[in-house]
Motif scaffolding. Structure first.
Motif, PDB file in Angstrom:
ATOM      1  N   LEU A  60       0.796  -1.226   0.000  1.00  0.00           N
ATOM      2  CA  LEU A  60       0.000   0.000   0.000  1.00  0.00           C
ATOM      3  C   LEU A  60       0.833   1.282   0.000  1.00  0.00           C
ATOM      4  O   LEU A  60       0.385   2.312  -0.490  1.00  0.00           O
ATOM      5  N   ALA A  61       2.019   1.204   0.589  1.00  0.00           N
ATOM      6  CA  ALA A  61       2.782   2.449   0.752  1.00  0.00           C
ATOM      7  C   ALA A  61       4.274   2.176   0.698  1.00  0.00           C
ATOM      8  O   ALA A  61       4.723   1.065   0.983  1.00  0.00           O
ATOM      9  N   ASP A  62       5.028   3.213   0.354  1.00  0.00           N
ATOM     10  CA  ASP A  62       6.489   3.070   0.323  1.00  0.00           C
ATOM     11  C   ASP A  62       7.039   2.789   1.716  1.00  0.00           C
ATOM     12  O   ASP A  62       7.982   2.044   1.893  1.00  0.00           O
ATOM     13  N   GLN A  63       6.438   3.443   2.719  1.00  0.00           N
ATOM     14  CA  GLN A  63       6.930   3.267   4.089  1.00  0.00           C
ATOM     15  C   GLN A  63       5.731   3.005   4.993  1.00  0.00           C
ATOM     16  O   GLN A  63       4.739   3.749   4.948  1.00  0.00           O
ATOM     17  N   VAL A  64       5.813   1.950   5.794  1.00  0.00           N
ATOM     18  CA  VAL A  64       4.714   1.622   6.718  1.00  0.00           C
ATOM     19  C   VAL A  64       5.252   1.704   8.146  1.00  0.00           C
ATOM     20  O   VAL A  64       6.325   1.160   8.448  1.00  0.00           O
ATOM     21  N   ILE A  65       4.531   2.411   8.998  1.00  0.00           N
ATOM     22  CA  ILE A  65       4.960   2.523  10.404  1.00  0.00           C
ATOM     23  C   ILE A  65       3.888   1.878  11.281  1.00  0.00           C
ATOM     24  O   ILE A  65       2.729   2.307  11.269  1.00  0.00           O
ATOM     25  N   ASP A  66       4.294   0.839  12.001  1.00  0.00           N
ATOM     26  CA  ASP A  66       3.367   0.175  12.919  1.00  0.00           C
ATOM     27  C   ASP A  66       3.428   0.910  14.261  1.00  0.00           C
ATOM     28  O   ASP A  66       4.451   0.890  14.945  1.00  0.00           O
ATOM     29  N   CYS A  67       2.345   1.563  14.627  1.00  0.00           N
ATOM     30  CA  CYS A  67       2.357   2.408  15.835  1.00  0.00           C
ATOM     31  C   CYS A  67       2.098   1.608  17.115  1.00  0.00           C
ATOM     32  O   CYS A  67       2.193   2.163  18.215  1.00  0.00           O
ATOM     33  N   ARG A  68       1.727   0.345  16.994  1.00  0.00           N
ATOM     34  CA  ARG A  68       1.548  -0.539  18.156  1.00  0.00           C
ATOM     35  C   ARG A  68       0.726   0.112  19.270  1.00  0.00           C
ATOM     36  O   ARG A  68       1.135   0.146  20.427  1.00  0.00           O
TER      37      ARG A  68
END
Ligand code: NIG
Ligand code: FE
Length: 419
Positions: A60-68
């Protein structure tokens, strides 16, 4: 706007997942649990629940951040600061602790004048270097947009010097800067006894130069017994309006000068301070939807006992905002979290109201609420990831702003060391 019916999913630059979102839409938390937020370029492209994402997340995206489970809120919008200065006024703080008032110190050449002397002596580079450190610190505290006033130069050369520094801060640092011209902050000593002459200089010379250089977006005045009268403010505002500036006012901070009524006549963006605001002033602001910018840092530091008429402002539906008023005299406050805390404890706000007043209503006070201040599709991707259990922690914790990450215009500009 905070539904999953945004732009098509995918091809995003940045995607936050497993975050709790407090969108601050309509000045409410507008919470989405286990939310996701996508960024395309410098804008928010999609908001919804993480389980509504309909493709493989990595596609879906170049960068994915899992915010937990961390929280994402819009960046704070600090709509009133005097962030550019030189020198120190901590000895005045000691004088006030020993019983002198702010007005007494000003009448003996201290106060604003002491900062004016230091700013006039400082080079543009010196002013930029110290102010840049303050702006960088603001970023670590979750402030992504800041209004910065001139007003410590008080002559053409030095007012333009301050505004040039503000412009450079906005260009070179990753925080959005809104510069305001406050040439009528105090009467400079060389005009002692000739305040109309100084108003004339500000009106006829400084304002047109500021306009020509396109170096400020709004014009502010300190309307007060120790500064400029209502009539003088009217003269300045008339010229400012003719030149196409929006206006705002330091009003009713130490006494009621009926500045709020005048500012409302000119459809001001905001009236700021307002401890001595009258019922008529509240009504005038309500009629023109002028934002009441409340500055509890200055209230606290000056040991003021009269609170702004919060209940009346609420009753008449006047939008309220909170700001740091960062300045070396009355409010050496470098973070929005303590301001939110003081908004609750000193001015009787709920946590939700105080957070809204530091985000979406701060943006409204700058005329930027269609672009900033809430998490909505199409708005600027200025947001903060907070390591908190609930947005109320922003009001409750003292001395700690648990910022995990800050994005401005869609770019991660700050990460806490523990990230
Ligand atoms: O917002 N009230 C006037 N201006 C500032 C104080 C500036 C100063 O004392 O240096 C304020 O409180
Ligand atoms: Fe101020």
């Amino acid at each position: 706007m905070t539904s999953s019916k945004g732009r098509d999913q995918g091809s995003w630059d940045l995607l936050f997942i497993h975050a709790n979102l407090a969108c601050m839409t309509d000045a409410k938390y507008t919470t989405i649990k286990n939310g996701a937020l996508a960024v395309s370029g410098d804008k928010i492209a999609w908001i919804g629940r993480t389980d509504e994402l309909n493709k493989e997340i990595s596609d879906l995206a170049d960068q994915v951040i899992d915010c937990r489970g961390k929280w994402i809120l819009p960046g704070f919008v600090d709509c009133h600061t005097h962030l550019i200065w030189a020198g120190s006024r901590s000895t005045e703080f000691e004088m006030r602790l020993a019983g002198k008032t702010y007005e007494q110190i000003a009448s003996q050449g201290g106060g604003i004048f002491s900062t004016v002397n230091a700013v006039r002596k400082a080079s543009q580079t010196q002013l930029f270097d110290t102010a840049a450190k303050r702006v960088q610190y603001f970023l670590t505290q979750g402030i992504t947009c800041v209004e910065i006033k001139s007003g410590y130069g008080l002559d053409l050369k030095n007012e333009l010097k301050m505004l040039a520094v503000a412009r450079r801060l906005g260009r070179e640092l990753p925080v959005h800067v809104e510069p305001t011209f406050l040439g009528a902050h105090a009467l400079p000593p060389e005009f002692s006894g000739r305040s109309d002459d100084y108003v004339d200089l500000v009106t006829e010379t400084m304002l047109p130069c500021v306009k020509d250089q396109n170096i400020a977006t709004a014009v502010d005045v300190f309307c007060e017994t120790i500064a400029f009268s209502k009539d003088q403010t009217r003269t300045l505002f008339s010229k400012a309006r003719d030149l196409g500036f929006r206006v705002k006012l330091h009003a009713e901070q130490l006494s009621d000068n009926k500045g709020a009524q005048l500012a409302s006549e000119f459809e001001a963006l905001s009236c700021d301070h307002l401890e001595y605001l009258s019922l008529d002033g509240v009504r005038a602001m309500a009629r023109k939807n002028v934002v009441a910018v409340l500055l509890p840092g200055a209230f606290y530091m000056l040991k003021e006992t009269q609170t702004p008429p919060i209940d009346l402002l609420r009753q008449y539906g006047v939008p309220m905002a909170l700001a740091t008023d960062l300045n070396p005299g009355t409010s050496p406050v470098f973070s929005m979290a303590p301001v939110i805390n003081m908004g609750c404890l000193l001015f009787g706000m709920t946590c939700e109201e105080a957070v809204a007043r530091a985000t979406i209503n701060g943006a409204k006070a700058l005329g930027l609420d269609s672009k900033k201040g809430s998490l909505e599709i199409g708005k600027d991707a200025d947001l903060v990831v907070w390591d908190i259990d609930s947005p109320a922690d922003l009001a409750y914790l003292i001395g700690r702003a648990p910022v995990n990450m800050v994005a401005v215009s869609g770019k991660i500009e700050y990460k806490a060391k523990s990230c």
